[in-house]
Design a protein around this motif. Structure first.
Motif, short mmCIF file in Angstrom:
data_model
loop_
_atom_site.label_atom_id
_atom_site.label_comp_id
_atom_site.label_asym_id
_atom_site.label_seq_id
_atom_site.Cartn_x
_atom_site.Cartn_y
_atom_site.Cartn_z
N MET B 46 0.90 -1.20 0.23
CA MET B 46 0.08 0.11 0.01
C MET B 46 0.85 1.29 0.12
O MET B 46 0.78 2.10 -0.63
CB MET B 46 -1.04 0.03 1.26
N ARG B 53 0.58 0.47 -8.42
CA ARG B 53 -1.06 0.84 -8.16
C ARG B 53 -1.43 0.67 -6.96
O ARG B 53 -2.24 -0.23 -6.67
CB ARG B 53 -1.77 -0.02 -9.27
N PRO B 54 -0.86 1.53 -5.88
CA PRO B 54 -1.19 1.35 -4.59
C PRO B 54 -2.62 1.74 -4.24
O PRO B 54 -3.02 2.77 -4.68
CB PRO B 54 -0.36 2.34 -3.99
N SER B 55 -3.24 1.00 -3.26
CA SER B 55 -4.57 1.13 -3.03
C SER B 55 -4.57 2.28 -1.91
O SER B 55 -3.78 2.60 -1.26
CB SER B 55 -5.15 -0.15 -2.40
N PHE B 56 -5.74 2.93 -1.99
CA PHE B 56 -5.85 3.96 -0.98
C PHE B 56 -5.84 3.49 0.65
O PHE B 56 -5.67 4.08 1.30
CB PHE B 56 -7.08 4.86 -1.25
N ILE B 68 -5.93 -5.32 -7.16
CA ILE B 68 -7.29 -4.63 -7.27
C ILE B 68 -7.70 -4.10 -5.79
O ILE B 68 -7.50 -5.05 -4.91
CB ILE B 68 -8.51 -5.34 -7.91
N GLY B 69 -7.94 -2.93 -5.73
CA GLY B 69 -8.49 -2.35 -4.40
C GLY B 69 -9.65 -1.84 -4.43
O GLY B 69 -10.56 -1.78 -5.78
#
Lengths: 237, 237
Positions: B46, B53-56, B68-69
């Motif tokens: 994260m 492509r880090p998730s919030f 995928i987040g």
């Protein structure tokens, strides 16, 4: 094929994220309640006894036989058709994931002035709004902007959130920044000074010819205190 | 292929919507932070400088090279692969639209006890929570349940939200009902008495063998006051 957008007239609201995608792509669409006074059709499609797939709330989109509600789902549907999303599955989902995070920020921007209930007047929850808006300005806006800034910095092209071309995620980030600059001009200007790539994206999207034409047209409702982004000076700072 | 789910350990939270889909379908997965103590891996994916492509925020899912987040996006991705969504585009989007509306209800359930800010203690926003929870119980829960009841009544098979088979929308409606029964037992029982199809779906999903096995296992965290659905008796009624 002319798309039909159903949303409340007189405010930008969540419908604006769909309008921006349609306008940026030059798509043929009718904003039914705004353009043809179709509030009865909006209500019938949402509440009518024969609506097979009624949305919980506007906006919703009609494309022939297909009806879709929820802003992010509408944009997922339109993204590929309007050339505003990558063509590969992972890229389409990543664009959607960013949109869903924009939607979370939008919901928090709404609750900054309506922390108790969306059916109550602002004046009846002003004390609570003063506390929530402070947290929103000082903690939440910087946290979200920092994430968007990171995505831009890590993307192959720092002018865009995804890949090398405009997507609806860029348009939606423009819109939420634009709305927050209206609602919280002091706090948002300060936050943007720490997120220069987000600031630049906000300006460059506004300069896209189709977007600039739209923003200068009468079709663009001005921000106002019926919408999601409301300027109450006492909530800014 | 073993899916990797990343979520905070010790609470159901939004991760539970993904767990339920994986468990109902009998999919092979590792809940990284829960099963292998992988909090460092969660944080690195994260916040790490090399996360493309880090998730919030968690939950997020790893499937080989795909990350995928956002709960609803994860379920959209898994739906087709796990046989928990229709195969046609309109049906997949309709299932997704329902999931997004469940997500809105989940966010409101959280804000009922945290109306001012998610980073503040409940005790520091209890006055505001008392007001918001009242609006949530009296206005919002009935409005959402009425919509779900309408969808079930209009579907070809009133045992399911979409089509004639189990989808992740059914599982998610089960979960939000289950959570609200924990958090607001008095108000939710009253609301369910007016939504008999929703009530029946909640019971029938719990009886699906794979779901029943999961709910009885140690993998199902009990509800607690770290999660989204918190039982504070003063907020019910």
């Amino acid at each position: 094929m002319t798309y039909e957008l159903y949303y409340w007239p007189g405010l930008q609201g969540r419908g604006e994220f769909v309008r921006l995608a349609l306008e940026a792509a030059g798509a043929a669409y009718v904003d039914v309640a705004r353009d043809v006074g179709g509030m009865e059709r909006l209500t019938a499609l949402m509440d009518g006894a024969d609506a097979a797939r009624p949305s919980f709330a506007p906006p919703f989109l009609r494309d022939g036989e297909v009806m879709i509600g929820q802003t992010a789902a509408i944009l997922f549907y339109l993204g590929g058709r309007l050339g505003l999303a990558p063509t590969d599955e992972a890229g389409r989902l990543w664009t959607h994931q960013i949109q869903l995070t924009v939607a979370d920020l939008v919901a928090e921007a709404h609750d900054a002035h309506h922390p108790v209930g969306s059916d109550l007047y602002y004046e009846d929850q002003k004390d609570e709004a003063l506390r929530r808006a402070k947290d929103f300005r000082e903690t939440r806006i910087p946290k979200y902007l920092s994430w968007f800034e990171k995505l831009l910095a890590r993307n192959e092209n720092t002018d865009h959130l995804v890949g090398d071309a405009l997507t609806y995620a860029d348009l939606s980030l423009f819109q939420v920044v634009d709305g927050l600059l209206y609602a919280f001009p002091i706090a948002m200007r300060r936050a943007l000074d720490r997120a220069p790539l987000v600031d630049a994206l906000h300006r460059s999207v506004a300069d896209i010819p189709s977007v600039a034409d739209y923003l200068a047209s009468e079709r663009r409702e001005p921000f106002n205190e019926s919408g999601i982004f409301r300027h109450y000076p006492e909530l800014d700072g």
